[in-house]
Design an enzyme around this catalytic site. Structure first.
Site, PDB file in Angstrom:
ATOM      1  N   HIS A 221       1.077 126.561-141.320  1.00 20.92           N
ATOM      2  CA  HIS A 221       0.125 125.819-140.476  1.00 20.92           C
ATOM      3  C   HIS A 221       0.778 124.676-139.709  1.00 20.92           C
ATOM      4  O   HIS A 221       1.702 124.029-140.168  1.00 20.92           O
ATOM      5  CB  HIS A 221      -1.115 125.363-141.250  1.00 20.92           C
ATOM      6  CG  HIS A 221      -0.884 124.319-142.308  1.00 20.92           C
ATOM      7  ND1 HIS A 221      -0.872 122.986-142.025  1.00 20.92           N
ATOM      8  CD2 HIS A 221      -0.705 124.419-143.649  1.00 20.92           C
ATOM      9  CE1 HIS A 221      -0.694 122.301-143.153  1.00 20.92           C
ATOM     10  NE2 HIS A 221      -0.576 123.137-144.152  1.00 20.92           N
TER      11      HIS A 221
ATOM     12  N   ASP B 200       4.776 119.676-145.258  1.00 19.37           N
ATOM     13  CA  ASP B 200       3.413 120.229-145.195  1.00 19.37           C
ATOM     14  C   ASP B 200       2.885 120.101-143.774  1.00 19.37           C
ATOM     15  O   ASP B 200       2.249 119.127-143.445  1.00 19.37           O
ATOM     16  CB  ASP B 200       2.506 119.500-146.177  1.00 19.37           C
ATOM     17  CG  ASP B 200       1.111 120.116-146.237  1.00 19.37           C
ATOM     18  OD1 ASP B 200       0.945 121.244-145.758  1.00 19.37           O
ATOM     19  OD2 ASP B 200       0.197 119.462-146.770  1.00 19.37           O
TER      20      ASP B 200
ATOM     21  N   GLU C  15      -5.395 123.748-140.849  1.00 22.67           N
ATOM     22  CA  GLU C  15      -5.540 124.057-142.284  1.00 22.67           C
ATOM     23  C   GLU C  15      -6.132 122.893-143.048  1.00 22.67           C
ATOM     24  O   GLU C  15      -6.960 123.065-143.940  1.00 22.67           O
ATOM     25  CB  GLU C  15      -4.171 124.417-142.876  1.00 22.67           C
ATOM     26  CG  GLU C  15      -4.223 124.871-144.338  1.00 22.67           C
ATOM     27  CD  GLU C  15      -4.115 123.742-145.358  1.00 22.67           C
ATOM     28  OE1 GLU C  15      -4.448 123.986-146.522  1.00 22.67           O
ATOM     29  OE2 GLU C  15      -3.719 122.615-145.006  1.00 22.67           O
ATOM     30  N   GLU C  16      -5.677 121.676-142.704  1.00 21.28           N
ATOM     31  CA  GLU C  16      -6.021 120.535-143.554  1.00 21.28           C
ATOM     32  C   GLU C  16      -7.520 120.245-143.565  1.00 21.28           C
ATOM     33  O   GLU C  16      -8.048 119.717-144.537  1.00 21.28           O
ATOM     34  CB  GLU C  16      -5.236 119.288-143.117  1.00 21.28           C
ATOM     35  CG  GLU C  16      -3.714 119.440-143.223  1.00 21.28           C
ATOM     36  CD  GLU C  16      -3.195 119.556-144.661  1.00 21.28           C
ATOM     37  OE1 GLU C  16      -4.004 119.505-145.609  1.00 21.28           O
ATOM     38  OE2 GLU C  16      -1.971 119.727-144.823  1.00 21.28           O
TER      39      GLU C  16
ATOM     40  N   ASP D 193       3.108 127.705-147.475  1.00 21.94           N
ATOM     41  CA  ASP D 193       2.480 126.376-147.379  1.00 21.94           C
ATOM     42  C   ASP D 193       2.681 125.624-148.684  1.00 21.94           C
ATOM     43  O   ASP D 193       1.738 125.129-149.290  1.00 21.94           O
ATOM     44  CB  ASP D 193       0.981 126.525-147.058  1.00 21.94           C
ATOM     45  CG  ASP D 193       0.305 125.175-146.844  1.00 21.94           C
ATOM     46  OD1 ASP D 193       1.017 124.182-146.630  1.00 21.94           O
ATOM     47  OD2 ASP D 193      -0.932 125.121-146.908  1.00 21.94           O
TER      48      ASP D 193
ATOM     49  N   HIS E 279       1.248 114.625-148.242  1.00 24.30           N
ATOM     50  CA  HIS E 279       0.168 113.852-147.612  1.00 24.30           C
ATOM     51  C   HIS E 279       0.437 112.339-147.621  1.00 24.30           C
ATOM     52  O   HIS E 279      -0.497 111.540-147.623  1.00 24.30           O
ATOM     53  CB  HIS E 279      -1.195 114.129-148.274  1.00 24.30           C
ATOM     54  CG  HIS E 279      -1.692 115.522-148.069  1.00 24.30           C
ATOM     55  ND1 HIS E 279      -2.935 115.943-148.507  1.00 24.30           N
ATOM     56  CD2 HIS E 279      -1.135 116.607-147.489  1.00 24.30           C
ATOM     57  CE1 HIS E 279      -3.114 117.222-148.200  1.00 24.30           C
ATOM     58  NE2 HIS E 279      -2.033 117.656-147.592  1.00 24.30           N
TER      59      HIS E 279
END
Ligand SMILES: [Zn+2]
Length: 359
Positions: A171, A183, A217-218, A244, A316
């Site tokens: 993604h 990520d 995606e998130e 991912d 994140h």
């Protein structure tokens, strides 16, 4: 004595008033303790959950802790809380909090929600053990107008069976705090790298290889959008997989149910063993957030398991940057993805027919 806390708003959180919110805290050491709190018992309080996320190679600690972030804000709101804080879902000991999306319940008050850096959650535990603690929380998050996001699709058309598709993806979106290197920049690089190697071969693969770079995606939008836009093709997708889970080496591969013992599984095992990966006899339960809708529609999925022991140290956070990536390990992941993708596209394996009949 006042102390500063390192926090970051959760994705989708409402802001506080311009002056912030100040209240006494109710601290829960586990999420279950919060759920056990009676309605009204948190009236006017800031709820704080300090449950620890477990470090695990397969990332299972994240799945187990996920409801604390996603559902916790609404559970606290239902019980009267005016704001919600959780210990970051992370395994580091740095003062960089981990963001991520929350999901408000339709029926619950929407309260501001943020993640505490892990040392700050520890500190609150110590302070709360000594007596009442008040927190002043200011969140300035905004929700903007909806804007389009794009799934980017490219293909290597199959030479013999172009209608049969091996779908691999990663993604493109990431959280704003860092750069999204692991990520999911790494996942995009892995599937792109695999496709590039295969495209460079003198002969086309028999089946089509489709690379999908999912755009959102998130916030959990892109997989459903893709499945909907490509509804008519579901039956043509031989298998789908998503990278991912960071930039480290692949240590095992889980195939769709029934495939591990097949010729395909045995051949794959022989090819990936010298790369330092092995075939897991357990079938893949899922393949990634963006291919979940395809899986629900009956598409077989594969899971290439990457070493995730330290993935959630930076996940994140502002620390998700390129320097965390070891090119050697990333190359190994590209090699295993290339082997799987090429073999699936070169063979006539039919994962649907290998699946054990439902009991
Ligand atoms: Zn991701």
């Amino acid at each position: 004595m006042p102390q500063h806390l390192a926090v970051t708003a959760l994705g989708g959180s409402v802001a506080t008033d311009a002056n912030g919110v100040e209240a006494e805290i109710s601290l829960f050491r586990t999420y279950d303790d919060l759920l056990a709190a009676a309605p009204g018992s948190l009236n006017g309080k800031i709820a704080v959950v300090t449950q620890r996320m477990v470090r695990a190679q397969d990332g299972s600690g994240y799945g187990a802790a996920n409801p604390i972030r996603r559902r916790g804000p609404s559970e606290a709101g239902k019980r009267g809380a005016v704001a919600y804080l959780l210990r970051s879902l992370g395994t580091d000991n740095h003062r960089l909090p981990h963001t991520g999306a929350l999901n408000y319940d339709d029926g619950a008050p929407r309260i501001p929600a943020a993640a505490l850096a892990i040392p700050d959650a520890d500190q609150l535990e110590r302070l709360a053990a000594q007596g009442p603690v008040r927190i002043h929380l200011l969140l300035t998050s905004t929700v903007r107008e909806s804007a389009p996001s794009w799934n980017v699709v490219g293909e290597i058309k199959g030479g013999e069976r172009p209608d049969e598709i091996v779908l691999i993806g990663g993604h493109l979106d990431s959280w704003d705090l860092g750069t999204g290197a692991t990520d999911d920049g790494a996942g995009v690089a892995i599937v792109f790298g695999a496709a590039r190697l295969i495209a460079g071969l003198p002969q086309r693969p028999r089946r089509t290889i489709r690379v999908v770079l999912f755009g959102a995606e998130e916030m959990n939008f892109s997989g459903a959008a893709y499945a909907q836009a490509h509804q008519g093709e579901t039956g043509k997708i031989v298998v789908a997989g998503e990278a991912d889970f960071g930039a480290r080496n692949v240590y095992s591969v889980q195939l769709p149910a029934g495939a591990a013992a097949s010729d395909f599984g045995q051949t794959l095992d022989r090819i990936i063993a010298p790369l330092g990966a092995n075939l897991d006899r357990r079938p893949a339960l899922g393949g990634g957030d963006d291919i979940r809708e395809l899986q629900k529609a009956g598409v077989p999925v594969v899971s290439l398991r990457q070493d995730g022991l330290d993935y959630f140290d930076t996940h994140h956070t502002a620390d998700d940057t390129l320097d965390k990536i070891d090119p050697k390990q990333l190359n190994q992941a590209v090699a295993v993805w290339s082997a799987f993708t090429y073999l699936a596209a070169a063979s006539d394996v039919d994962f649907r027919s290998l699946a054990p009949a439902a009991k």
